[in-house]
Design an enzyme around this catalytic site. Structure first.
Site, PDB file in Angstrom:
ATOM      1  N   GLU A  42       0.823  -1.210   0.000  1.00 14.50           N
ATOM      2  CA  GLU A  42       0.000   0.000   0.000  1.00 14.50           C
ATOM      3  C   GLU A  42       0.860   1.264   0.000  1.00 14.50           C
ATOM      4  O   GLU A  42       0.521   2.253  -0.661  1.00 14.50           O
ATOM      5  CB  GLU A  42      -0.941   0.002   1.209  1.00 14.50           C
ATOM      6  N   GLN A  47       1.005   7.006  -5.283  1.00  8.56           N
ATOM      7  CA  GLN A  47       1.596   7.775  -6.379  1.00  8.56           C
ATOM      8  C   GLN A  47       2.267   6.910  -7.449  1.00  8.56           C
ATOM      9  O   GLN A  47       2.995   7.426  -8.295  1.00  8.56           O
ATOM     10  CB  GLN A  47       2.644   8.776  -5.835  1.00  8.56           C
ATOM     11  N   GLY A  86      10.448   7.260  -5.981  1.00 14.88           N
ATOM     12  CA  GLY A  86      10.190   8.641  -5.609  1.00 14.88           C
ATOM     13  C   GLY A  86       9.528   8.784  -4.254  1.00 14.88           C
ATOM     14  O   GLY A  86       9.279   7.810  -3.553  1.00 14.88           O
ATOM     15  N   TYR A 125      -6.167   6.054   5.107  1.00 16.44           N
ATOM     16  CA  TYR A 125      -6.375   5.052   4.062  1.00 16.44           C
ATOM     17  C   TYR A 125      -5.569   3.788   4.338  1.00 16.44           C
ATOM     18  O   TYR A 125      -6.117   2.676   4.317  1.00 16.44           O
ATOM     19  CB  TYR A 125      -6.002   5.596   2.677  1.00 16.44           C
ATOM     20  N   ASP A 143      -9.363   5.790  -0.739  1.00 21.18           N
ATOM     21  CA  ASP A 143      -8.320   6.360  -1.586  1.00 21.18           C
ATOM     22  C   ASP A 143      -8.964   6.964  -2.821  1.00 21.18           C
ATOM     23  O   ASP A 143     -10.198   7.137  -2.883  1.00 21.18           O
ATOM     24  CB  ASP A 143      -7.294   5.291  -1.966  1.00 21.18           C
TER      25      ASP A 143
END
Length: 376
Positions: A42, A47, A86, A125, A143
């Site tokens: 998760e 992103q 990232g 979330y 989400d």
């Protein structure tokens, strides 16, 4: 907003879960209900697309198969495992939370969403996902998929860009979620939002829950969810300094907070910090912009004043390197540094790194882009 009767809720649960049992995605973290596996997946999926995450997840589990091994892992190895995903604060928070589990909870996972939220980097979330999937707690996991699916099903017109809207959706979903199979219910919503009810190219005509999708039935599906636009990322211009010496480069270690915290990059200098030297205050118009050669001279003086570096500067051919973060868009003009004398690094936050060690260091994406321009 549409209010469903209990009969409609029961029918929706049955339809959704029947579809999930047959068509749910076969993903490596769904092979069991281990909270560690759910958690890592998760966090990685924030992103990042599923297909991108799968190889990262599999390698991560090979390197750090348990929460105990993650808690004790060297940070450099953790960053290398995360390289390319990232948002590196996610990886650092993973290790902080792993240490909390090992030290504060004696290696035992909290099983409720409220207590899970006390762990570093776990928001509402992720807490809902872990609690429902790993511990069968009937709590929503709200989400982007859940926002989109339920906004369309029930024509909820609350602005999902506002933080308080999450509570509205949470209350709605809490009434609808399956009390017997909450984890499967939440994962089915994820899969539905990634397929038939995706943000782009949705296919509600063939969706298994078509008869429950009120926005589709009313022909207004493209109006949901309601979301105000975020401000555009702020442009920030940098000089990227390529400083070679034989088979090594002078690299800068970023500060321990802020963007790219603790990562190695080519030295980066904000153009605004250099150009401030042109603001003498004795001109009446904005027509006296410095020329390119004047800017290079200002940067040369800046490096001499700040670090004691005596250099010449030569532009690297090609367009500037660009990279967009959530709130900033960096444009980096690369410059080749030619040393006039061997530098003294007493005042510089970095060191010489040999190119043979580059594959052992976790680069942020923006450094990968800069290195691709000059190092290949």
């Amino acid at each position: 907003m549409i209010e469903w009767s209990q009969d409609t809720i029961d029918a929706f649960r049955q339809t959704l879960l029947d579809w999930y049992d047959t068509h749910g995605r076969d993903l490596p973290w769904r092979q069991d209900h281990d909270p560690y596996h759910v958690w890592i997946s998760e966090i990685m999926l924030q992103q990042t697309q599923v297909n991108t995450v799968i190889p990262y997840y599999e390698r991560f589990m090979t390197w750090f198969p348990t929460v105990q091994e993650l808690a004790t892992a060297p940070e450099a190895r953790l960053m290398k495992a995360w390289e390319g995903l990232g948002y590196y604060s996610r990886a650092r928070n993973l290790q902080k939370a792993a240490r909390q589990i090992v030290d504060d909870y004696h290696g035992q996972w909290p099983q409720t969403a409220d207590v899970l939220r006390e762990l570093a980097g776990i928001g509402p979330y992720t807490a809902g996902a872990i609690a429902s999937i790993a511990f069968n707690q009937p709590v929503p996991a709200v989400d982007g998929n859940a926002f989109r699916v339920f906004a369309r099903l029930l024509k909820i017109d609350a602005d999902i860009a506002k933080p308080q809207t999450r509570q509205i959706f949470g209350q709605v979903i809490a009434r609808i979620i399956s009390p017997d199979r909450p984890g499967d219910f939440n994962q089915a919503i994820m899969d539905l939002g990634a397929s038939y009810m995706s943000a782009k190219n949705s296919d509600s005509e063939h969706s298994p829950v078509r008869q429950f999708n009120q926005a589709y039935l009313d022909g207004v599906e493209d109006q949901y969810p309601v979301k105000t636009k975020k401000p555009r990322p702020k442009p920030v211009a940098y000089f990227g300094l390529v400083m070679p010496d034989a088979n090594q480069y002078l690299m800068e270690k970023r500060p321990s907070n802020g963007l790219l915290a603790n990562f190695w990059t080519f030295p980066l200098v904000k153009q605004a910090d250099v150009l401030v030297a042109t603001d003498s205050g004795d001109t009446d118009s904005g027509d006296n912009e410095p020329t390119d050669s004047e800017i290079l001279e200002l940067l040369r003086q800046y490096l001499m004043t700040k670090y004691g570096f005596k250099v010449s500067l030569k532009p690297v051919q090609g367009r500037p390197v660009t990279h967009t973060f959530t709130h900033q868009k960096w444009t980096i003009t690369l410059l080749q540094v030619i040393w006039n004398e061997r530098p003294d690094l007493s005042y510089f936050p970095g060191e010489w790194l040999n190119v043979t060690k580059f594959d052992q260091i976790a680069w942020p994406k923006v450094q990968e882009k800069m290195w691709a321009r000059v190092g290949k």
